[in-house]
Motif scaffolding. Structure first.
Motif, mmCIF file in Angstrom:
data_model
loop_
_atom_site.group_PDB
_atom_site.id
_atom_site.type_symbol
_atom_site.label_atom_id
_atom_site.label_comp_id
_atom_site.label_asym_id
_atom_site.label_seq_id
_atom_site.Cartn_x
_atom_site.Cartn_y
_atom_site.Cartn_z
ATOM 1 N N TYR A 79 0.928 -1.127 0.288
ATOM 2 C CA TYR A 79 0.153 0.082 0.128
ATOM 3 C C TYR A 79 0.789 1.575 -0.062
ATOM 4 O O TYR A 79 0.787 2.407 -0.807
ATOM 5 C CB TYR A 79 -0.876 0.019 1.670
ATOM 6 C CG TYR A 79 -1.963 0.935 0.847
ATOM 7 C CD1 TYR A 79 -3.600 0.753 0.281
ATOM 8 C CD2 TYR A 79 -1.669 2.590 1.575
ATOM 9 C CE1 TYR A 79 -3.995 1.643 0.501
ATOM 10 C CE2 TYR A 79 -2.566 3.469 1.648
ATOM 11 C CZ TYR A 79 -3.924 3.301 0.843
ATOM 12 O OH TYR A 79 -4.725 3.896 1.202
ATOM 13 N N SER A 175 -7.910 3.846 -3.108
ATOM 14 C CA SER A 175 -9.366 3.968 -2.293
ATOM 15 C C SER A 175 -9.730 3.232 -1.629
ATOM 16 O O SER A 175 -10.662 3.078 -0.807
ATOM 17 C CB SER A 175 -10.122 4.514 -3.059
ATOM 18 O OG SER A 175 -10.753 3.281 -4.139
ATOM 19 N N LYS A 177 -9.453 1.167 1.744
ATOM 20 C CA LYS A 177 -8.503 2.198 3.178
ATOM 21 C C LYS A 177 -8.931 0.304 4.293
ATOM 22 O O LYS A 177 -8.731 1.058 5.498
ATOM 23 C CB LYS A 177 -9.399 3.034 3.745
ATOM 24 C CG LYS A 177 -9.022 4.386 2.867
ATOM 25 C CD LYS A 177 -8.152 5.158 2.773
ATOM 26 C CE LYS A 177 -8.448 5.586 1.804
ATOM 27 N NZ LYS A 177 -6.454 6.301 1.266
ATOM 28 N N HIS A 179 -8.386 -1.986 7.137
ATOM 29 C CA HIS A 179 -6.758 -2.413 8.114
ATOM 30 C C HIS A 179 -6.901 -3.500 7.858
ATOM 31 O O HIS A 179 -4.994 -3.331 7.687
ATOM 32 C CB HIS A 179 -7.277 -1.907 9.276
ATOM 33 C CG HIS A 179 -6.938 -0.313 9.573
ATOM 34 N ND1 HIS A 179 -6.625 0.154 10.300
ATOM 35 C CD2 HIS A 179 -7.823 0.435 9.046
ATOM 36 C CE1 HIS A 179 -6.558 1.628 10.239
ATOM 37 N NE2 HIS A 179 -7.495 1.792 9.637
#
Ligand code: UDP
Ligand code: MG
Length: 318
Positions: A79, A175, A177, A179
């Motif tokens: 990421y 886009s 997100k 976790h």
């Protein structure tokens, strides 16, 4: 005309033995047709990985590095690397392992597919060497169960994280997100035009794998949890089994009563127990479904990812 910028993202965790070997190999494929960069993401290595990255960056301007405060895992490293690629205004990003198990010789093929208009190009090992029979069995079982519970038939066994994402795929990826990231599931979620390229199994250049059975098992469960209604299936299946048991016990009670010619021979006890369990598992099923909905909402995944539109973006200042 400006050259296209292609950024190669390389997650590294305790890879002091492999980074230089990787560098010497990958630079063979960094020609002048593109503006290439390599971003090493140091995922909290405890060895000399970062120092090696720094010395490479000093002698070669194409080399960048980004270092984490601790080990966050490969998913987080990917990421961060893609975010760096976006920051560098890259036209495409390639994610590649540092141990040469993702062979750099595929780079021209990945780029060619990108030029042909594919947004996301994956790679897949044709055959598996090494590793035990047991791990091959678990791997195959995982892909089968995963495909069943998530309805994602596209994730082929042996698919690696090695892939090319164009600008739009990078934006879509960023886009999301989540976790707890399960990147292969995210690619499926993202969509767009995808292509798969196959290659032969490659041995690690040096060092040892950073995965063990426990890590892989938990990762497999994570994938199913994040991209399916996996948890709902469990109480649902049990509820159905208990329902059949209830039918069976009722039938048996009726049969006994008819045989004895007396209503008193009808045994209510197993039926009461079955009914209680049935109610319990139906409640659990709805509870799990509710939890699923709450999770989906709190994950804040985009509702959709746009591919094309003829709607013009209005300049806000107008
Ligand atoms: N890796 C990472 N963080 C981790 C574990 C691994 O960045 O917590 C990197 C590692 O340095 C390598 C890649 O992810 O570049 C793949 O790891 P490995 O070779 O250990 O996995 P395998 O090939 O056995 O699946
Ligand atoms: Mg490896």
């Amino acid at each position: 005309m400006n050259k296209k910028r292609i950024t190669i993202v390389v997650p590294c965790y305790n890879e002091q033995e492999t980074i230089e070997i990787y560098y010497n190999e990958v630079i063979k494929y960094l020609n002048d047709d593109y503006d290439f960069n390599v971003v090493f993401v140091n995922d909290g290595s405890k060895d000399n990985s970062l120092e090696i990255m720094k010395s490479l960056a000093e002698k070669d301007k194409r080399i960048k590095y980004l270092s984490f405060s601790r080990n966050f895992g490969k998913e987080a490293a990917m990421y961060a690397g893609l975010e760096a690629a976006k920051r560098m205004n890259s036209d495409a990003a390639v994610i590649m392992d540092v141990d040469l198990q993702d062979p750099p010789y595929l780079l021209p093929d990945l780029i060619k597919a990108h030029e042909e208009g594919y947004n996301l190009i994956f790679t897949r090992q044709k055959n598996r060497h090494g590793g035990s029979k047991l791990s091959a069995f678990f791997s195959l079982s995982f892909y089968k169960v995963y495909a069943f519970v998530t309805k994602d038939k596209g994730m082929a066994q042996g698919a690696r994280d090695y892939c090319l994402l164009d600008k739009r795929a990078v934006d879509a990826f960023l886009s999301i997100k989540d976790h707890e990231r399960f990147t292969k599931g995210i690619y499926h979620f993202v969509g767009f035009k995808q292509k798969i390229i196959e290659f032969d199994y490659q041995k690690r250049s040096a060092g040892t794998s950073k995965w063990n059975f426990k890590k892989l098992f938990l990762y497999a469960i994570l994938g199913m949890r994040e991209f399916s209604r996996f948890y709902e299936y469990i109480p649902k299946v049990i509820a159905w089994l208990v329902f059949f048991l209830l039918c069976f016990d009722t039938g048996k009670g009726i049969y006994n009563a008819v045989q004895a010619g007396s209503y008193a021979a009808f045994d209510w006890n197993p039926i009461r127990l079955d009914a209680l369990f049935l109610a319990l598992f139906i409640v659990l099923f709805y509870l799990f479904r509710l939890l699923y909905d709450v999770r989906k909402q709190t994950q804040r995944r985009p509702i959709y990812i746009e591919e094309e539109s003829n709607i013009e973006v209005l300049d806000e200042s107008e």
